[in-house]
Design a protein around this motif. Structure first.
Motif, PDB file in Angstrom:
ATOM      1  N   ASN A   4       0.770  -1.237  -0.146  1.00  0.00           N
ATOM      2  CA  ASN A   4      -0.005   0.057  -0.106  1.00  0.00           C
ATOM      3  C   ASN A   4       0.825   1.177   0.104  1.00  0.00           C
ATOM      4  OD1 ASN A   4      -2.517  -1.569   0.129  1.00  0.00           O
ATOM      5  ND2 ASN A   4      -2.522  -1.267   1.994  1.00  0.00           N
ATOM      6  N   LEU A   5       1.838   1.198   0.918  1.00  0.00           N
ATOM      7  CA  LEU A   5       2.766   2.529   0.987  1.00  0.00           C
ATOM      8  C   LEU A   5       3.456   2.533  -0.572  1.00  0.00           C
ATOM      9  CD1 LEU A   5       4.084   4.771   2.180  1.00  0.00           C
ATOM     10  CD2 LEU A   5       5.675   3.295   3.299  1.00  0.00           C
ATOM     11  N   TRP A   6       3.851   1.476  -1.056  1.00  0.00           N
ATOM     12  CA  TRP A   6       4.554   1.711  -2.309  1.00  0.00           C
ATOM     13  C   TRP A   6       3.560   2.054  -3.286  1.00  0.00           C
ATOM     14  CZ3 TRP A   6       4.430   0.401  -7.404  1.00  0.00           C
ATOM     15  CH2 TRP A   6       5.566   0.510  -7.983  1.00  0.00           C
ATOM     16  N   VAL A   7       2.479   1.701  -3.541  1.00  0.00           N
ATOM     17  CA  VAL A   7       1.554   2.161  -4.537  1.00  0.00           C
ATOM     18  C   VAL A   7       1.419   3.842  -4.234  1.00  0.00           C
ATOM     19  CG1 VAL A   7      -1.085   2.062  -5.305  1.00  0.00           C
ATOM     20  CG2 VAL A   7       0.379  -0.041  -4.885  1.00  0.00           C
ATOM     21  N   GLU A   8       1.117   3.924  -3.018  1.00  0.00           N
ATOM     22  CA  GLU A   8       0.891   5.599  -2.764  1.00  0.00           C
ATOM     23  C   GLU A   8       1.997   6.391  -3.038  1.00  0.00           C
ATOM     24  OE1 GLU A   8      -1.986   7.101  -2.163  1.00  0.00           O
ATOM     25  OE2 GLU A   8      -2.720   5.116  -2.416  1.00  0.00           O
ATOM     26  N   GLN A   9       3.187   5.834  -2.908  1.00  0.00           N
ATOM     27  CA  GLN A   9       4.390   6.678  -3.440  1.00  0.00           C
ATOM     28  C   GLN A   9       4.587   6.859  -4.772  1.00  0.00           C
ATOM     29  OE1 GLN A   9       7.810   4.698  -1.297  1.00  0.00           O
ATOM     30  NE2 GLN A   9       7.502   6.035   0.396  1.00  0.00           N
ATOM     31  N   PHE A  10       4.256   5.491  -5.563  1.00  0.00           N
ATOM     32  CA  PHE A  10       4.201   5.597  -6.932  1.00  0.00           C
ATOM     33  C   PHE A  10       3.221   6.421  -7.415  1.00  0.00           C
ATOM     34  CE2 PHE A  10       2.330   3.930 -10.931  1.00  0.00           C
ATOM     35  CZ  PHE A  10       3.572   4.011 -11.905  1.00  0.00           C
ATOM     36  N   ARG A  11       1.787   6.342  -6.894  1.00  0.00           N
ATOM     37  CA  ARG A  11       1.075   7.464  -7.294  1.00  0.00           C
ATOM     38  C   ARG A  11       1.142   8.845  -7.230  1.00  0.00           C
ATOM     39  NH1 ARG A  11      -4.646   5.804  -7.217  1.00  0.00           N
ATOM     40  NH2 ARG A  11      -3.759   4.383  -5.275  1.00  0.00           N
ATOM     41  N   THR A  12       2.111   9.171  -6.286  1.00  0.00           N
ATOM     42  CA  THR A  12       2.539  10.605  -6.128  1.00  0.00           C
ATOM     43  C   THR A  12       3.565  10.737  -7.096  1.00  0.00           C
ATOM     44  OG1 THR A  12       2.204  10.633  -3.664  1.00  0.00           O
ATOM     45  CG2 THR A  12       3.620  12.090  -4.519  1.00  0.00           C
ATOM     46  N   LEU A  13       4.667   9.641  -7.491  1.00  0.00           N
ATOM     47  CA  LEU A  13       5.454  10.176  -8.539  1.00  0.00           C
ATOM     48  C   LEU A  13       4.835  10.296  -9.804  1.00  0.00           C
ATOM     49  CD1 LEU A  13       8.440   7.565  -8.100  1.00  0.00           C
ATOM     50  CD2 LEU A  13       8.736   9.911  -8.006  1.00  0.00           C
ATOM     51  N   HIS A  14       3.913   9.376 -10.055  1.00  0.00           N
ATOM     52  CA  HIS A  14       3.088   9.413 -11.391  1.00  0.00           C
ATOM     53  C   HIS A  14       2.298  10.803 -11.714  1.00  0.00           C
ATOM     54  CE1 HIS A  14       0.775   7.845 -14.684  1.00  0.00           C
ATOM     55  NE2 HIS A  14      -0.384   8.216 -14.322  1.00  0.00           N
ATOM     56  N   SER A  15       1.830  11.284 -10.378  1.00  0.00           N
ATOM     57  CA  SER A  15       1.138  12.615 -10.491  1.00  0.00           C
ATOM     58  C   SER A  15       2.127  13.815 -10.888  1.00  0.00           C
ATOM     59  CB  SER A  15       0.470  12.834  -9.196  1.00  0.00           C
ATOM     60  OG  SER A  15      -0.086  14.168  -9.216  1.00  0.00           O
ATOM     61  N   HIS A  16       3.296  13.767 -10.186  1.00  0.00           N
ATOM     62  CA  HIS A  16       4.469  14.713 -10.603  1.00  0.00           C
ATOM     63  C   HIS A  16       4.866  14.571 -12.043  1.00  0.00           C
ATOM     64  CE1 HIS A  16       4.342  16.581  -6.669  1.00  0.00           C
ATOM     65  NE2 HIS A  16       4.619  15.305  -6.176  1.00  0.00           N
ATOM     66  N   ALA A  17       4.949  13.301 -12.469  1.00  0.00           N
ATOM     67  CA  ALA A  17       5.404  12.923 -13.886  1.00  0.00           C
ATOM     68  C   ALA A  17       4.325  13.674 -14.841  1.00  0.00           C
ATOM     69  CB  ALA A  17       5.730  11.369 -14.049  1.00  0.00           C
ATOM     70  N   ARG A  18       3.164  13.472 -14.711  1.00  0.00           N
ATOM     71  CA  ARG A  18       1.945  13.742 -15.472  1.00  0.00           C
ATOM     72  C   ARG A  18       2.280  15.326 -15.749  1.00  0.00           C
ATOM     73  NH1 ARG A  18      -0.982  12.461 -18.048  1.00  0.00           N
ATOM     74  NH2 ARG A  18      -3.334  12.064 -18.176  1.00  0.00           N
ATOM     75  N   LYS A  19       2.529  15.969 -14.683  1.00  0.00           N
ATOM     76  CA  LYS A  19       2.743  17.563 -14.582  1.00  0.00           C
ATOM     77  C   LYS A  19       4.005  17.868 -15.191  1.00  0.00           C
ATOM     78  CE  LYS A  19      -0.216  17.784 -10.505  1.00  0.00           C
ATOM     79  NZ  LYS A  19      -0.123  18.088  -9.102  1.00  0.00           N
ATOM     80  N   GLY A  20       5.113  16.993 -15.403  1.00  0.00           N
ATOM     81  CA  GLY A  20       6.222  17.287 -15.948  1.00  0.00           C
ATOM     82  C   GLY A  20       6.953  18.017 -15.054  1.00  0.00           C
ATOM     83  N   SER A  21       6.687  17.603 -13.793  1.00  0.00           N
ATOM     84  CA  SER A  21       7.672  18.421 -12.639  1.00  0.00           C
ATOM     85  C   SER A  21       8.675  17.355 -12.006  1.00  0.00           C
ATOM     86  CB  SER A  21       6.592  19.107 -11.501  1.00  0.00           C
ATOM     87  OG  SER A  21       6.157  17.932 -11.073  1.00  0.00           O
ATOM     88  N   LEU A  22       9.119  16.389 -12.559  1.00  0.00           N
ATOM     89  CA  LEU A  22      10.235  15.532 -11.877  1.00  0.00           C
ATOM     90  C   LEU A  22      11.634  15.756 -12.409  1.00  0.00           C
ATOM     91  CD1 LEU A  22       8.579  11.929 -12.391  1.00  0.00           C
ATOM     92  CD2 LEU A  22       8.936  13.439 -10.020  1.00  0.00           C
ATOM     93  N   PRO A  23      12.426  16.027 -11.600  1.00  0.00           N
ATOM     94  CA  PRO A  23      14.000  16.270 -12.123  1.00  0.00           C
ATOM     95  C   PRO A  23      14.245  14.910 -12.596  1.00  0.00           C
ATOM     96  CG  PRO A  23      13.838  16.482  -9.567  1.00  0.00           C
ATOM     97  CD  PRO A  23      12.349  16.231 -10.016  1.00  0.00           C
ATOM     98  N   GLU A  24      15.638  14.761 -13.477  1.00  0.00           N
ATOM     99  CA  GLU A  24      16.112  13.649 -14.027  1.00  0.00           C
ATOM    100  C   GLU A  24      16.178  12.490 -13.139  1.00  0.00           C
ATOM    101  OE1 GLU A  24      16.553  11.282 -17.019  1.00  0.00           O
ATOM    102  OE2 GLU A  24      16.034  13.533 -17.468  1.00  0.00           O
ATOM    103  N   ASP A  25      16.647  12.818 -12.113  1.00  0.00           N
ATOM    104  CA  ASP A  25      16.986  11.562 -11.256  1.00  0.00           C
ATOM    105  C   ASP A  25      15.572  10.984 -10.602  1.00  0.00           C
ATOM    106  OD1 ASP A  25      16.592  13.614  -9.710  1.00  0.00           O
ATOM    107  OD2 ASP A  25      17.777  13.050  -7.843  1.00  0.00           O
ATOM    108  N   GLU A  26      14.675  11.842 -10.296  1.00  0.00           N
ATOM    109  CA  GLU A  26      13.285  11.333  -9.919  1.00  0.00           C
ATOM    110  C   GLU A  26      12.737  10.572 -11.072  1.00  0.00           C
ATOM    111  OE1 GLU A  26      11.459  11.474  -6.816  1.00  0.00           O
ATOM    112  OE2 GLU A  26      13.397  11.460  -6.419  1.00  0.00           O
TER     113      GLU A  26
END
Length: 161
Positions: A4-26
């Motif tokens: 559950n925690l992993w999915v929530e962290q992935f969901r957050t990463l996915h949301s930021h990626a959709r907005k184009g706001s991830l630095p290259e390492d992320e």
């Protein structure tokens, strides 16, 4: 880490990626997590990945998305039964000929720009009064494959609470 925690962290990463706001390492971490999530989905679906195949391009979502098909006999609008980056299945009264490669326009959720391309018949299974027809998507541009893949991750995450 719990699933559950992993999915929530992935969901957050996915949301930021959709907005184009991830630095290259992320972004690299996100792409690795995306593959891991897709592998879990393909395993849950009982699918085996061919050697060297990306799970991100293989996992399916059972989802009714509007698809317009352009056959030699004329256009047809229907709904998908399932969708992956590699193809989709629909129900048709009559399957097309094996040699036909219809054009398609697949509507994505959320009023996103549709994905268009050509499809090739993979299989046809007779059902009562109809056929389940599966198509492989042919020569999809990388940007369209990425948009479709992202939409499929959106749909998968919506189903996990």
């Amino acid at each position: 880490m719990s699933a559950n925690l992993w999915v929530e962290q992935f969901r957050t990463l996915h949301s930021h990626a959709r907005k184009g706001s991830l630095p290259e390492d992320e972004r690299r971490r996100y792409m690795a997590a995306r593959e891991q999530f897709a592998r879990a989905l393909t395993a849950a679906q009982g699918m085996r990945l061919p050697p060297g195949q990306s799970a991100r391009r293989t996992f399916r979502i059972a989802q009714g998305l509007q698809v317009d098909l352009s056959f030699a006999t004329g256009p047809m609008r229907t709904l998908t039964l399932d969708v992956s980056v590699g193809g989709f299945s629909v129900m048709l009264h009559k399957p097309p000929s094996e040699s036909e490669e219809p054009g398609f326009t697949l509507r994505l959720p959320g009023n996103l720009e549709p994905v268009t391309g050509r499809a090739k018949l993979v299989s046809s299974q007779r059902k009562i009064g109809t056929h389940r027809v599966s198509f492989a998507i042919q020569g999809l541009a990388e940007k369209d494959a990425e948009r479709l893949e992202t939409a499929l991750f959106d749909l998968a995450l919506e189903r996990i609470k």
